[in-house]
Scaffold this active site. Structure first.
Site, short mmCIF file in Angstrom:
data_model
loop_
_atom_site.label_atom_id
_atom_site.label_comp_id
_atom_site.label_asym_id
_atom_site.label_seq_id
_atom_site.Cartn_x
_atom_site.Cartn_y
_atom_site.Cartn_z
N CYS A 153 -28.08 -27.25 -7.50
CA CYS A 153 -28.11 -25.88 -8.02
C CYS A 153 -27.82 -24.87 -6.92
O CYS A 153 -28.71 -24.52 -6.13
CB CYS A 153 -29.46 -25.60 -8.67
SG CYS A 153 -29.58 -23.92 -9.32
N CYS A 156 -29.79 -21.60 -7.15
CA CYS A 156 -31.20 -21.69 -6.71
C CYS A 156 -31.30 -21.79 -5.19
O CYS A 156 -32.18 -21.20 -4.59
CB CYS A 156 -31.89 -22.92 -7.31
SG CYS A 156 -31.45 -23.30 -9.00
N ASP A 157 -30.42 -22.57 -4.56
CA ASP A 157 -30.63 -22.94 -3.16
C ASP A 157 -29.61 -22.35 -2.18
O ASP A 157 -29.80 -22.48 -0.96
CB ASP A 157 -30.57 -24.48 -3.03
CG ASP A 157 -31.64 -25.16 -3.86
OD1 ASP A 157 -32.70 -24.54 -4.06
OD2 ASP A 157 -31.42 -26.29 -4.34
#
Ligand code: NAP
Length: 325
Positions: A153, A156-157
């Site tokens: 992701c 997200c990261d």
């Protein structure tokens, strides 16, 4: 269970209690499930969505969606998901957070029982809209370094990789879109693809090829992900020359396609050889009273717009089934 609400609807959904009885239970709260809930709500069906993680599903993790009609400038995935969730909540959506693990039909009443972790709800009809999850490479180091350099992701990261070197594995729309997104943070993004032609839409390929921070390893695969505490290098294999190459990297983002979330349905409805749910043109499955919508369904084009269209049709077919004398 803990619930990650990437989408914080302005209108909170009503949280359902276990043991309830519904006209329609929708398993999965992505674009297909939320659209089905909107149509079911307008048909005044008593409707429940079961969701294990996030309303909006995979779509809510896309940093920018450029091909959903009505948004010529694009829209962030979480924003589109929030709009869909708000629209469903306005119509009285009920949500039960949990993981659907089983489905069975009662012989006498023909009601479906849906098992969610340790709870059960009943429904006259069920729509399966469980989508898919990212496929895994299955190479040494992938599981070990998940969360320590291996990610599925970018939204997200990605921010953890400011000025770092990253590889993105895959050549589809997800890989190329997320590689482009990661250039916001990373010093260098190398795409590792097993062929010398991308599967992604041409427009995305053109953008990636002309981007100053993006490099390609064509006809190459990842053989191993190595490191100490965190990822520090990957071993690539050139499929034409069979030569191995060790490259230092800080992060590995894997986008090599999808696995349908249909494991709990094997004994309930017919699946194709890859595990996607087979439906007819009204989105009925092989089991009476069960319908399927969105990416979990065997179909040609998996997009948010086709998931939404499926959701509408599945809800309409379910309504017809429920109201049948
Ligand atoms: P995808 O389209 O199935 O592409 C997967 C890519 O990974 C392919 O390039 C494939 O190579 C490669 N691959 C598969 N298995 C591999 C392995 N074991 N090792 C190395 N490479 C491997 O998957 P996706 O990009 O995740 O997209 C999933 C679905 O969502 C697709 O239907 C896609 O169109 C849709 N989607 C759409 C958008 C959009 O329209 N904006 C954005 C994201 C996703 P080959 O090409 O050689 O098979």
């Amino acid at each position: 269970m803990s619930v990650q609400l990437a989408v914080k609807p302005k209108l909170q959904p009503k949280i359902a209690a276990a043991g309830g009885s519904y006209d329609l239970v929708i398993i999965g709260g992505g674009p297909a499930g939320l659209t089905a809930a909107i149509y079911a709500g307008r048909a005044r069906l008593k409707t429940l969505i079961i969701e294990k993680m996030i309303l909006g599903g995979q779509a809510s993790t896309a940093f920018q969606i450029e091909n959903y009609p009505g948004y010529p400038e694009g829209i962030a995935g979480h924003e589109l998901a929030q709009k869909m969730a708000d629209q469903a909540n306005k119509l009285g959506l009920e949500v039960l957070w949990g993981n659907a693990i089983g489905l069975k039909q009662e012989n006498t009443t023909k009601l479906w029982s849906v098992d969610i972790d340790d709870k059960t709800v009943k429904a006259k009809a069920v729509i399966i809209a469980t989508g898919w999850e990212n496929a895994k490479l299955g190479v040494p180091g992938e599981a070990k370094f998940r969360g320590r350099g291996v990610s599925y992701c970018a939204t997200c990261d990605g921010a953890f990789y400011k000025d770092k070197n990253i590889i993105v594995v895959g050549g589809g729309n997800s890989a190329i879109e997320e590689a482009l997104f990661l250039t916001r943070y990373a010093a260098k993004v190398s795409i590792v693809h097993r062929r010398d032609e991308l599967r992604a839409d041409k427009i995305l390929g053109e953008r990636a090829r002309s981007h100053a921070k993006i490099y390609f390893f064509w006809h190459s695969i990842v053989e191993e992900i190595k490191g100490d505490k965190n990822v520090s290098e990957v071993v690539l294999k050139d499929l034409l020359s069979s030569k191995k190459l060790i490259i230092p990297v800080d992060g590995v983002f894997i986008y090599i396609g999808a696995q349908p979330n249909s494991g709990f349905l094997k004994a309930v409805v017919k699946l194709d050889e890859k595990g996607y749910v087979l439906t007819d043109d009204k989105l009925k499955t092989s089991a009476e009273g069960i319908f399927a919508a969105g990416d979990v369904r065997a179909k040609i084009l998996r997009q948010i717009v086709t998931a939404a269209a499926d959701g509408a049709l599945a809800a309409e077919s379910a309504r017809e089934y429920i109201e049948k004398p």
